[in-house]
Design an enzyme around this catalytic site. Sequence first.
Site, PDB file in Angstrom:
ATOM      1  N   GLU A  24       0.805  -1.214   0.000  1.00 21.97           N
ATOM      2  CA  GLU A  24       0.000   0.000   0.000  1.00 21.97           C
ATOM      3  C   GLU A  24       0.842   1.269   0.000  1.00 21.97           C
ATOM      4  OE1 GLU A  24      -2.622  -0.740   3.259  1.00 21.97           O
ATOM      5  OE2 GLU A  24      -3.459  -2.515   2.318  1.00 21.97           O
ATOM      6  N   ASP A  61      -3.449  -1.053  11.991  1.00 18.58           N
ATOM      7  CA  ASP A  61      -4.187  -2.175  11.395  1.00 18.58           C
ATOM      8  C   ASP A  61      -3.345  -3.441  11.569  1.00 18.58           C
ATOM      9  OD1 ASP A  61      -5.554  -4.043   9.938  1.00 18.58           O
ATOM     10  OD2 ASP A  61      -5.229  -3.094   7.988  1.00 18.58           O
ATOM     11  N   GLU A 104      -7.721  -1.129  13.899  1.00 17.11           N
ATOM     12  CA  GLU A 104      -8.480  -1.934  12.934  1.00 17.11           C
ATOM     13  C   GLU A 104      -8.095  -3.406  13.021  1.00 17.11           C
ATOM     14  OE1 GLU A 104      -8.421  -2.541   8.107  1.00 17.11           O
ATOM     15  OE2 GLU A 104      -8.154  -0.510   8.903  1.00 17.11           O
ATOM     16  N   LYS A 156     -15.395  -1.302   2.133  1.00 13.61           N
ATOM     17  CA  LYS A 156     -14.711  -1.619   0.877  1.00 13.61           C
ATOM     18  C   LYS A 156     -15.777  -2.025  -0.147  1.00 13.61           C
ATOM     19  CE  LYS A 156     -10.405  -3.313   2.961  1.00 13.61           C
ATOM     20  NZ  LYS A 156      -9.617  -4.532   3.315  1.00 13.61           N
ATOM     21  N   ARG A 185      -8.211  -1.178  -1.550  1.00 16.05           N
ATOM     22  CA  ARG A 185      -7.788  -2.572  -1.378  1.00 16.05           C
ATOM     23  C   ARG A 185      -6.289  -2.631  -1.627  1.00 16.05           C
ATOM     24  NH1 ARG A 185     -12.105  -6.090  -1.664  1.00 16.05           N
ATOM     25  NH2 ARG A 185     -10.763  -7.474  -0.460  1.00 16.05           N
ATOM     26  N   SER A 186      -5.665  -3.720  -1.226  1.00 13.95           N
ATOM     27  CA  SER A 186      -4.214  -3.846  -1.389  1.00 13.95           C
ATOM     28  C   SER A 186      -3.811  -3.801  -2.862  1.00 13.95           C
ATOM     29  CB  SER A 186      -3.730  -5.141  -0.741  1.00 13.95           C
ATOM     30  OG  SER A 186      -3.860  -5.051   0.650  1.00 13.95           O
ATOM     31  N   LYS A 207      -9.155   5.671   3.847  1.00 18.64           N
ATOM     32  CA  LYS A 207      -7.928   4.891   4.011  1.00 18.64           C
ATOM     33  C   LYS A 207      -7.456   4.514   2.616  1.00 18.64           C
ATOM     34  CE  LYS A 207      -6.068   0.637   5.998  1.00 18.64           C
ATOM     35  NZ  LYS A 207      -6.392  -0.664   6.639  1.00 18.64           N
TER      36      LYS A 207
END
Length: 246
Positions: A24, A61, A104, A156, A185-186, A207
């Site tokens: 990320e 997270d 998270e 998401k 998302r990644s 995020k």
Amino acid sequence: GAEIYHSLKNVLSSRGMNTNVGDEGGFAPSLSTNEMAVEVILEAIEKAGFRPGEDVWIALDPAASELYKDGQYVLARENRALSTDEMVEFWADWVERYPIISLEDPLHEDDWAGWNKLVARIGKRVQVVGDDLLVTNVSRVRRAIEERAANALLCKVNQIGSLSEAIAAVDMAHRAGWASIVSHRSGETEDSTIADIVVALNTGQIKTGAPARSDRIAKYNRLLRIEGELGDNAVFAGMQAYRVTR
């Protein structure tokens, strides 16, 4: 954010650590302890000219489902395994020692009783966010509300599969007094739709990774353009977006 990102690179380099970039866009150094991950970030915040716990807060997270084996949370770096109750105390201790505002997936996605204990322990001070716990699914959000197993939703859109279902999950969360974060998302692309969604749903939080690489920067640039389009109608929620009392 960009200033702290570059400051962190300098802090890691000064300690002789490799600054490999993760999925990320953030740094992924090999650290000797779990605490060091927080401590180098705090140092970077200060060296960038900000005050931890006043100007900048920390969001973690830990993806605890990945740590869970045979009913225990295995902390490989520390060579120990914790029960659910011990893991709850582990996070409560960190919240006391560090300026953490958001946590998270701090427990396994099916450790419902543990999530309830954690929210009861730290939920007034910290945003306890369900990602793997909730998977943007209305039925799991409903259960978490009923069982007081979280106080914030990670939304998401392409995880649940449709925009209408994602909106329904956010609406349910907001009606319960929860916060919501619209998330990437990644495996991201340069599509910046989530920037529009976070404004449209009035979540106040996004995020989308470190301010590096085009797939991450695209979302921040879109937010800046939206701010320009809204003009005086744009409102920055600041700490109010977290709905906690740190």
